[in-house]
Scaffold this motif. Structure first.
Motif, PDB file in Angstrom:
ATOM      1  N   ALA A  13      23.413  33.172 -29.802  1.00 42.04           N
ATOM      2  CA  ALA A  13      24.170  32.714 -30.968  1.00 42.04           C
ATOM      3  C   ALA A  13      23.982  31.210 -31.177  1.00 42.04           C
ATOM      4  CB  ALA A  13      25.657  33.015 -30.785  1.00 42.04           C
ATOM      5  N   VAL A  14      23.998  30.790 -32.426  1.00 38.09           N
ATOM      6  CA  VAL A  14      23.998  29.367 -32.765  1.00 38.09           C
ATOM      7  C   VAL A  14      25.464  28.934 -32.799  1.00 38.09           C
ATOM      8  CG1 VAL A  14      23.405  27.649 -34.522  1.00 38.09           C
ATOM      9  CG2 VAL A  14      21.940  29.662 -34.191  1.00 38.09           C
ATOM     10  N   VAL A  15      25.849  27.986 -31.946  1.00 39.72           N
ATOM     11  CA  VAL A  15      27.236  27.521 -31.912  1.00 39.72           C
ATOM     12  C   VAL A  15      27.407  26.391 -32.933  1.00 39.72           C
ATOM     13  CG1 VAL A  15      29.050  26.504 -30.475  1.00 39.72           C
ATOM     14  CG2 VAL A  15      27.472  28.187 -29.493  1.00 39.72           C
ATOM     15  N   VAL A  16      28.393  26.550 -33.826  1.00 41.84           N
ATOM     16  CA  VAL A  16      28.611  25.565 -34.881  1.00 41.84           C
ATOM     17  C   VAL A  16      30.034  25.026 -34.762  1.00 41.84           C
ATOM     18  CG1 VAL A  16      28.662  25.185 -37.385  1.00 41.84           C
ATOM     19  CG2 VAL A  16      27.016  26.812 -36.413  1.00 41.84           C
ATOM     20  N   ASP A  17      30.168  23.725 -34.537  1.00 35.65           N
ATOM     21  CA  ASP A  17      31.495  23.099 -34.449  1.00 35.65           C
ATOM     22  C   ASP A  17      31.930  22.690 -35.850  1.00 35.65           C
ATOM     23  OD1 ASP A  17      33.781  21.660 -33.966  1.00 35.65           O
ATOM     24  OD2 ASP A  17      32.953  20.534 -32.284  1.00 35.65           O
ATOM     25  N   THR A  18      33.042  23.279 -36.314  1.00 32.61           N
ATOM     26  CA  THR A  18      33.483  23.030 -37.691  1.00 32.61           C
ATOM     27  C   THR A  18      34.593  21.972 -37.755  1.00 32.61           C
ATOM     28  OG1 THR A  18      35.222  24.710 -37.719  1.00 32.61           O
ATOM     29  CG2 THR A  18      32.988  25.451 -38.248  1.00 32.61           C
ATOM     30  N   SER A  19      34.963  21.363 -36.609  1.00 35.68           N
ATOM     31  CA  SER A  19      36.026  20.343 -36.621  1.00 35.68           C
ATOM     32  C   SER A  19      35.621  19.194 -37.530  1.00 35.68           C
ATOM     33  CB  SER A  19      36.273  19.753 -35.226  1.00 35.68           C
ATOM     34  OG  SER A  19      36.360  20.762 -34.261  1.00 35.68           O
ATOM     35  N   GLY A  20      36.470  18.925 -38.513  1.00 38.53           N
ATOM     36  CA  GLY A  20      36.212  17.780 -39.384  1.00 38.53           C
ATOM     37  C   GLY A  20      35.023  17.947 -40.315  1.00 38.53           C
ATOM     38  N   ALA A  21      34.356  19.084 -40.277  1.00 36.35           N
ATOM     39  CA  ALA A  21      33.192  19.277 -41.149  1.00 36.35           C
ATOM     40  C   ALA A  21      33.646  19.858 -42.481  1.00 36.35           C
ATOM     41  CB  ALA A  21      32.194  20.221 -40.489  1.00 36.35           C
ATOM     42  N   PRO A  22      33.152  19.314 -43.599  1.00 33.45           N
ATOM     43  CA  PRO A  22      33.499  19.927 -44.880  1.00 33.45           C
ATOM     44  C   PRO A  22      32.929  21.345 -44.935  1.00 33.45           C
ATOM     45  CG  PRO A  22      32.154  17.936 -45.181  1.00 33.45           C
ATOM     46  CD  PRO A  22      32.218  18.208 -43.726  1.00 33.45           C
ATOM     47  N   LEU A  23      33.687  22.226 -45.553  1.00 35.13           N
ATOM     48  CA  LEU A  23      33.300  23.628 -45.642  1.00 35.13           C
ATOM     49  C   LEU A  23      31.881  23.811 -46.192  1.00 35.13           C
ATOM     50  CD1 LEU A  23      34.323  26.498 -45.326  1.00 35.13           C
ATOM     51  CD2 LEU A  23      35.259  26.341 -47.631  1.00 35.13           C
ATOM     52  N   GLU A  24      31.548  23.015 -47.215  1.00 28.31           N
ATOM     53  CA  GLU A  24      30.222  23.155 -47.844  1.00 28.31           C
ATOM     54  C   GLU A  24      29.118  22.879 -46.832  1.00 28.31           C
ATOM     55  OE1 GLU A  24      32.585  20.901 -49.035  1.00 28.31           O
ATOM     56  OE2 GLU A  24      33.439  22.497 -50.286  1.00 28.31           O
ATOM     57  N   ALA A  25      29.372  21.900 -45.945  1.00 28.40           N
ATOM     58  CA  ALA A  25      28.361  21.549 -44.953  1.00 28.40           C
ATOM     59  C   ALA A  25      28.176  22.687 -43.948  1.00 28.40           C
ATOM     60  CB  ALA A  25      28.760  20.263 -44.238  1.00 28.40           C
ATOM     61  N   VAL A  26      29.290  23.336 -43.588  1.00 29.88           N
ATOM     62  CA  VAL A  26      29.219  24.451 -42.643  1.00 29.88           C
ATOM     63  C   VAL A  26      28.404  25.593 -43.258  1.00 29.88           C
ATOM     64  CG1 VAL A  26      30.563  26.216 -41.414  1.00 29.88           C
ATOM     65  CG2 VAL A  26      31.425  23.864 -41.554  1.00 29.88           C
ATOM     66  N   VAL A  27      28.737  25.926 -44.515  1.00 29.80           N
ATOM     67  CA  VAL A  27      28.041  27.025 -45.197  1.00 29.80           C
ATOM     68  C   VAL A  27      26.553  26.704 -45.333  1.00 29.80           C
ATOM     69  CG1 VAL A  27      27.885  28.369 -47.337  1.00 29.80           C
ATOM     70  CG2 VAL A  27      30.113  27.746 -46.413  1.00 29.80           C
ATOM     71  N   GLU A  28      26.261  25.440 -45.629  1.00 31.57           N
ATOM     72  CA  GLU A  28      24.870  24.996 -45.757  1.00 31.57           C
ATOM     73  C   GLU A  28      24.108  25.207 -44.441  1.00 31.57           C
ATOM     74  OE1 GLU A  28      23.742  23.996 -48.721  1.00 31.57           O
ATOM     75  OE2 GLU A  28      21.759  23.940 -47.784  1.00 31.57           O
ATOM     76  N   THR A  29      24.735  24.840 -43.338  1.00 27.04           N
ATOM     77  CA  THR A  29      24.114  25.015 -42.018  1.00 27.04           C
ATOM     78  C   THR A  29      23.830  26.495 -41.758  1.00 27.04           C
ATOM     79  OG1 THR A  29      25.368  23.137 -41.178  1.00 27.04           O
ATOM     80  CG2 THR A  29      24.446  24.632 -39.522  1.00 27.04           C
ATOM     81  N   LEU A  30      24.826  27.339 -42.041  1.00 21.95           N
ATOM     82  CA  LEU A  30      24.657  28.779 -41.789  1.00 21.95           C
ATOM     83  C   LEU A  30      23.544  29.338 -42.682  1.00 21.95           C
ATOM     84  CD1 LEU A  30      28.395  30.020 -41.605  1.00 21.95           C
ATOM     85  CD2 LEU A  30      26.978  29.059 -39.802  1.00 21.95           C
ATOM     86  N   ALA A  31      23.575  28.965 -43.963  1.00 20.63           N
ATOM     87  CA  ALA A  31      22.604  29.504 -44.908  1.00 20.63           C
ATOM     88  C   ALA A  31      21.188  29.116 -44.498  1.00 20.63           C
ATOM     89  CB  ALA A  31      22.908  29.007 -46.320  1.00 20.63           C
ATOM     90  N   ARG A  32      21.014  27.876 -44.047  1.00 16.85           N
ATOM     91  CA  ARG A  32      19.676  27.438 -43.639  1.00 16.85           C
ATOM     92  C   ARG A  32      19.178  28.240 -42.442  1.00 16.85           C
ATOM     93  NH1 ARG A  32      20.264  22.473 -42.066  1.00 16.85           N
ATOM     94  NH2 ARG A  32      21.833  21.770 -43.540  1.00 16.85           N
TER      95      ARG A  32
END
Ligand code: C5P
Length: 228
Positions: free
Chosen positions: A203-222
């Motif tokens: 799994a790719v671990v993604v820390d969402t603390s303090g991250a804008p939602l759009e940035a999180v979605v962008e990371t996942l989509a990429r």
């Protein structure tokens, strides 16, 4: 070929629901909220007078579980959930049902009994792909998922998000209650013997603390797009 499967796991409040919903919309994939399934089992058991640790009774209830998802009432919202003819979208999100879901989800009979339903919802005819959100999607439900994510965030950040969500719905729970509830669920979810909450090896671990939602979605989509 089976639809492209995206697994999104992680603890409560890590931002899975919103990120999964936006990701699924962006990719044109179906979205399967597996927490909603465990919550609906807890509600059906509670309504039927079944104790949440009564394995034989839970086992008997599952095949009769008349659970249906319907498209969101408003674009971008959460899927509507029906138990029989009764809409339970709001009721399954109340704090008692959060704890109830955590309890029934520790019963092997429940986890095993829900595997097929989760897999069928994801691979339903017409799905190009599916985003599944839960705790054990990448480890148990779809160990061969095409993309796996494990979302994390600090306990305070996660409780802050849950608290804001509950407040918006008029729930009177205090921040401290939400934090305590969440700590208990995290502990139970990670310590249970069956399908404990932990990232899949791949799994790719993604820390969402303090991250804008759009940035999180962008990371996942990429990450998804390079695997498609
Ligand atoms: O994600 P959500 O908060 O709606 O999940 C409610 C509870 O259901 C979790 O605390 C967890 O105990 C359980 N669950 C699970 N496995 C899943 C999804 C949810 O054990 N795949």
């Amino acid at each position: 070929p089976r639809p492209f499967i995206v697994a999104i796991d992680g603890p409560a409040g890590a931002g899975k629901s919103t990120a999964s919903r936006l990701l699924a919309a962006r990719l044109g994939f179906a979205m399967v909220d597996t927490g909603a399934i465990y919550r609906t089992v807890a509600l059906a058991a509670t309504r039927g007078g079944v104790a949440l640790d009564d394995d034989p009774a839970l086992g008997a209830l599952l095949p009769r579980l008349d659970l249906r998802f319907a498209p969101p009432a408003a674009a971008g919202g959460v899927a509507r959930v029906f138990l029989g003819d009764d809409e339970v979208t709001a009721e399954i999100r109340t704090p008692p049902m959060s704890l109830g879901a955590s309890k029934v989800s520790a019963r092997p009979v429940v986890r095993a009994g829900l595997l097929d339903l989760q897999r069928r919802l994801a691979t339903a005819p017409g799905n190009r792909g599916a985003v599944l959100e839960g705790r054990d999607i990448g480890t148990v439900v779809f160990p061969d998922a095409d993309a796996k994510f494990f979302l994390v965030a600090t306990a305070e950040e996660r409780a802050r998000r849950r608290h804001a969500e509950l407040q918006a719905k008029g729930d009177p729970s205090s921040f401290d209650e939400v934090l305590a509830d969440q700590r208990k669920r995290d502990k139970d979810d990670s310590e249970r013997e069956i399908a404990p909450l932990k990232p899949a090896d791949d799994a790719v671990v993604v820390d969402t603390s303090g991250a804008p939602l759009e940035a999180v979605v962008e990371t996942l989509a990429r990450e998804v797009e390079v695997r498609m």
